[in-house]
Design an enzyme around this catalytic site. Structure first.
Site, short mmCIF file in Angstrom:
data_model
loop_
_atom_site.label_atom_id
_atom_site.label_comp_id
_atom_site.label_asym_id
_atom_site.label_seq_id
_atom_site.Cartn_x
_atom_site.Cartn_y
_atom_site.Cartn_z
N ARG A 233 0.90 -1.24 -0.07
CA ARG A 233 0.07 -0.06 0.04
C ARG A 233 0.77 1.24 0.03
NH1 ARG A 233 -3.51 -2.78 -1.63
NH2 ARG A 233 -5.52 -3.05 -0.84
N GLU A 262 -3.98 7.47 -4.39
CA GLU A 262 -4.39 6.86 -5.88
C GLU A 262 -5.71 7.30 -6.02
OE1 GLU A 262 -4.15 2.62 -5.64
OE2 GLU A 262 -2.30 2.74 -5.08
N HIS A 280 -1.55 0.75 -10.08
CA HIS A 280 -1.80 -0.42 -9.14
C HIS A 280 -2.38 -1.56 -9.83
CE1 HIS A 280 -3.90 -1.08 -4.89
NE2 HIS A 280 -3.36 -2.22 -5.56
C1 DGY Z 1 -5.39 -6.24 -3.21
O1 DGY Z 1 -6.17 -7.11 -3.28
O2 DGY Z 1 -5.59 -5.58 -2.25
C2 DGY Z 1 -4.79 -5.35 -4.43
O3 DGY Z 1 -4.05 -4.32 -4.01
C3 DGY Z 1 -5.83 -5.04 -5.44
O4 DGY Z 1 -6.65 -4.06 -4.76
#
Ligand code: DGY
Length: 322
Positions: A233, A262, A280
């Site tokens: 993240r 984001e 992402h």
């Molecule tokens: C997740 O599954 O957390 C990925 O980052 C896709 O959003």
């Protein structure tokens, strides 16, 4: 028997919409419409299916008095207030495992792109520079001899470690605790791991406990050959500190699939030629996103049909009360 009312928050894949529509009464609500949700409808909602990164916060949860389960699309569920759900006996589920190998593939691709400047080299060719200026300059970075510190050795982290081993890298890890089933060196502090490594792979989840933990000190400890890759993240990295460390050569480069706000990406990063930036896409193949969608829907179906979630998160290991 009346079908349970499910609130579908944000856009979801056809596989989720179709599967849920065949079993439940589904109410689709855009993320901007949540605030004006009809109170009569809110009073009937028993389950929420939420698209990736759509906030399910305490005020929303409190407006749904019959809510039993929140099924999050995605393994990361930092956008769902799981602690608040736990305090109210509401189960939260996510979509682990089915995306681990895909995200690990992306992570290694991003690492290779970053160390060997592959996107910049491709831009060089497309701009006609190979013909006009000659060969692309030799890269300062290489994977050879690198020591990879993995921040967050969960299922995705382990899939990354297996791949990195095959590339000849030495693996280290940091997390909340030492893991009995791995022989990689464990570092009780992130700063200690950064001192011992030159490459940091961030796979840690978001949330208050990880916010900004990759800070200026950690980046300095990686050293001038340092490379940071983030597929976890964006909030885990102190972004202004990263920009400063890249600008003044404290570290060599970065490859980022995730960002603090984001889809906004700091212009300073966009302007840096050798940094690799992806929107992402870690798990974003049709194959894997469909598998995530099926698991998201299966959690709701299993909950209402058998009383058991398939993949509840650690904070809410609940069964349905009937
Ligand atoms: C997740 O599954 O957390 C990925 O980052 C896709 O959003």
């Amino acid at each position: 028997m009346a079908l349970a009312d499910i609130l579908m928050l944000g856009r979801m894949l056809p596989v989720v919409e179709e599967t849920l529509a065949s079993r439940f009464t589904v109410h689709k609500v855009g993320r901007d419409e949540v605030a004006s949700l009809d109170p009569g409808l809110a009073a009937r909602i028993a389950g929420v299916a939420c698209g990736a990164h759509v906030p399910v916060d305490a005020p929303l949860i409190d407006r749904l008095p019959k809510l039993e389960i929140v099924a999050n699309f995605g393994v990361g569920y930092d956008s769902v207030d799981a602690a608040h759900c736990a305090s109210k006996g509401i189960c939260v589920t996510n979509t682990p495992d089915v995306l681990s190998e895909e995200v690990a593939d992306t992570a290694l691709g991003l690492l290779l792109m970053t160390a060997r400047e592959l996107s910049a080299a491709e831009r060089y060719l497309r701009a006609g520079n190979w013909v006009g200026k000659g060969p692309y300059p030799l890269t300062a970075g290489t994977l050879r001899g690198r020591k990879l510190g993995i921040l967050g050795l969960g299922r995705i982290g382990k899939a990354i470690a297996r791949r990195a081993e095959a590339f000849g890298m030495e693996i280290h890890y940091h997390g909340r605790s030492r893991q009995a089933d791995v022989a990689y060196p464990y570092h009780p502090t992130l700063a200690g791991m950064a001192e011992a490594c030159d490459t940091l792979m961030v796979v840690a989840p978001g949330g208050a406990s990880t916010r900004g933990i990759v800070d200026a000190g950690v980046l300095k400890a990686l050293g001038p050959q340092g490379i940071v890759i983030n597929v976890g993240r964006g909030t885990v990295i102190d972004e202004p500190a990263l920009v400063a460390a890249l600008a003044d050569g404290t570290i060599l480069s970065a490859g980022l699939d995730v960002f603090a706000e984001e889809p906004k990406v700091p212009q300073a990063l966009i302007d840096m030629e050798r940094v690799v930036l992806l929107p992402h896409v870690g798990s974003a193949s049709r194959h894997t996103r469909d598998a995530m969608g099926r698991l998201c829907a299966e959690n709701l179906i299993s909950w209402f049909e058998t009383g058991q979630p398939v993949t509840p998160v650690a904070e809410t290991p609940f069964e349905r009360k009937v």
